[in-house]
Design a protein around this motif. Structure first.
Motif, PDB file in Angstrom:
ATOM      1  N   ILE A   1      -3.851  -2.076   6.237  1.00 42.87           N
ATOM      2  CA  ILE A   1      -2.442  -2.326   5.919  1.00 42.87           C
ATOM      3  C   ILE A   1      -2.073  -1.602   4.629  1.00 42.87           C
ATOM      4  CG2 ILE A   1      -0.714  -4.105   5.489  1.00 42.87           C
ATOM      5  CD1 ILE A   1      -2.619  -6.093   6.871  1.00 42.87           C
ATOM      6  N   PRO A   2      -1.105  -0.680   4.669  1.00 44.27           N
ATOM      7  CA  PRO A   2      -0.726   0.073   3.463  1.00 44.27           C
ATOM      8  C   PRO A   2      -0.221  -0.850   2.353  1.00 44.27           C
ATOM      9  CG  PRO A   2       0.196   1.084   5.439  1.00 44.27           C
ATOM     10  CD  PRO A   2      -0.348  -0.240   5.860  1.00 44.27           C
ATOM     11  N   ARG A   3      -0.541  -0.500   1.137  1.00 43.32           N
ATOM     12  CA  ARG A   3      -0.202  -1.331  -0.014  1.00 43.32           C
ATOM     13  C   ARG A   3       1.304  -1.572  -0.122  1.00 43.32           C
ATOM     14  NH1 ARG A   3      -2.926  -2.537  -4.750  1.00 43.32           N
ATOM     15  NH2 ARG A   3      -1.600  -3.156  -6.495  1.00 43.32           N
ATOM     16  N   GLU A   4       2.110  -0.558   0.172  1.00 44.87           N
ATOM     17  CA  GLU A   4       3.555  -0.713   0.008  1.00 44.87           C
ATOM     18  C   GLU A   4       4.141  -1.725   0.990  1.00 44.87           C
ATOM     19  OE1 GLU A   4       2.900   3.111   2.474  1.00 44.87           O
ATOM     20  OE2 GLU A   4       1.988   2.087   0.738  1.00 44.87           O
ATOM     21  N   HIS A   5       3.472  -1.919   2.121  1.00 51.65           N
ATOM     22  CA  HIS A   5       3.956  -2.901   3.084  1.00 51.65           C
ATOM     23  C   HIS A   5       3.438  -4.307   2.779  1.00 51.65           C
ATOM     24  CE1 HIS A   5       5.804   0.130   5.649  1.00 51.65           C
ATOM     25  NE2 HIS A   5       4.730   0.856   5.473  1.00 51.65           N
ATOM     26  N   VAL A   6       2.315  -4.360   2.067  1.00 51.09           N
ATOM     27  CA  VAL A   6       1.747  -5.659   1.703  1.00 51.09           C
ATOM     28  C   VAL A   6       2.701  -6.434   0.810  1.00 51.09           C
ATOM     29  CG1 VAL A   6      -0.113  -6.797   0.439  1.00 51.09           C
ATOM     30  CG2 VAL A   6      -0.634  -4.863   1.931  1.00 51.09           C
TER      31      VAL A   6
END
Length: 422
Positions: A210-215
């Motif tokens: 899961i990409p950090r920006e979406h977390v």
């Protein structure tokens, strides 16, 4: 004329009776399997969930009917299917990756380490967890420990202060996230459990994909604060049911070390938002700079950076809190997670992250489904405190301790006497 009016009265009374029956149903049956189909939820294969116990299938079906009824009764006029479709359209396909792409400097500052960690459970881990909860409860009951908001009830907590409580209705879990305490990876775990984010049409299975920006996108998570927009006056009742029946956990760390970590990640790395919102005022107020570059890259190139002393001055300045509450990255844990109003079932610590994460996933019965990402090692160690605070005046250190004393006491961290004495 009288008959239509009488009919409307009976209809209203019937609706009220139905709502009361629903409330009684929630209280008796519980909500551990009451899935709130939020705008970011998706249909899931039954095989991905734990095998239902006998009779549980009927309970889930009944809960779905109740949820459908509430959707019709309490929605604000936007159909749930429209919200789900809109959410799907807003989510572009995201490439999966085994680990985020970080620069060496960012890995060093953030404390990432991709080596496997030993997460074996120590024999006394259960006793350790019981002791942490005992200390927390005893501290909340201790009249000599006074701090703001301590005497509030849960109903006294404003809605916006409940935004750190993330709910997973699929597994009956509530997580209060604390920034700078591995919250990125715990949010990833919550996304996998709740299946609240899709990758090419399917829920994520590996937290590290899961990409950090979406977390950290707030729309990804179901928080208590969002209950108000959907359930209105029924929100508090639902919250209390979930707090009573769900497994509630949080992770904490040494308060002074957390401050050092926050300073490093927000002011030693180029962060445009934190530069403009926090660094510029700090440099003007505490470093006497009158003309500052417009961007963080220009400031770093010119050697203009907030010092750790500037940061401490900012925290101690009474004007800071008068203008706005502390940013979540340095706000006290008792203000983020309300540990005296919420009886947490599990209190994890970053200092024992691997062991605690393994124990918690077993407690939640999801340890065979996923593992906590082996991506974080506490490089901002407690042993660094003396170095970081060596140039901070003793009076400031003492004031800072008073500011964060409740977090030290509530979570069993020893008072740093070596920093508070000559």
């Amino acid at each position: 004329m009288a008959k239509p009016r009488l009919f409307r009265v009976w209809l209203a009374l019937g609706s009220v009776l139905m709502i009361l029956l629903i409330i009684v149903y929630w209280d008796n049956v519980g909500t551990a399997h009451f899935y709130l189909h939020t705008s970011f939820s998706r249909p899931h294969p039954l095989g991905s969930l734990p095998t239902p116990r006998q009779g549980e299938e009927l309970e889930v079906a009944a809960d779905a009917e109740v949820d459908e009824f509430l959707d019709k009764l309490l929605s604000s006029g936007v159909k749930q299917s429209d919200l789900s479709r809109r959410k799907t359209e807003e989510q572009p396909p995201m490439p999966a990756s085994s680990r985020p792409a970080l620069s060496r400097q960012e890995e060093s500052v953030r404390g990432y380490d991709w080596s496997p960690h030993d997460s074996r459970q120590s024999p006394d881990q259960g006793q350790q967890q019981a002791e942490r909860r005992r200390v927390l409860r005893a501290s909340c009951a201790n009249a000599s420990l006074a701090f703001p908001t301590k005497e509030r009830t849960f109903d006294d907590i404003p809605n916006y202060e409940l935004n750190h409580l993330i709910v997973d209705d699929r597994h009956g879990v509530i997580y209060c996230y604390v920034p700078k305490v591995a919250c990125t990876n715990w949010k990833r775990v919550m996304i996998v459990l709740s299946e609240s984010l899709l990758d090419r049409g399917a829920p994520y299975r590996d937290p590290l994909d899961i990409p950090r920006e979406h977390v950290h996108n707030s729309s990804t998570h179901l928080t208590f604060n969002k209950f108000w927009r959907r359930y209105g006056k029924f929100s508090r009742h639902l919250m209390k049911i979930k707090l009573k029946k769900y497994t509630k956990f949080l992770f904490v760390r040494d308060p002074f070390v957390r401050l050092i970590s926050a300073f490093r990640s927000k002011f030693e790395l180029e962060n445009e938002e934190f530069y403009r919102k926090f660094a510029v005022p700090m440099l003007r107020l505490y470093a006497n700079h009158t003309s500052l570059p417009a961007s963080v890259s220009e400031a770093f190139s010119a050697g203009l950076r907030v010092s750790f002393a500037n940061f401490i001055q900012y925290l101690l300045d009474p004007h800071t809190e008068r203008l706005a509450p502390f940013n979540e990255h340095w706000r006290q844990v008792y203000r983020l997670c309300h540990p005296c109003q919420i009886d947490y079932d599990f209190v994890g610590k970053l200092e024992t992250l691997d062991e605690d994460a393994s124990q918690l996933l077993r407690l939640l019965r999801v340890d065979r489904r996923l593992h906590f990402p082996p991506s974080y090692r506490n490089r901002t160690a407690s042993s660094w405190e003396e170095d970081w605070f060596s140039k901070i005046p003793l009076a400031w250190r003492q004031q800072l301790y008073k500011l964060y004393e409740a977090d030290f006491v509530l979570f069993g961290y020893p008072k740093p006497e070596n920093l508070l004495q000559d």
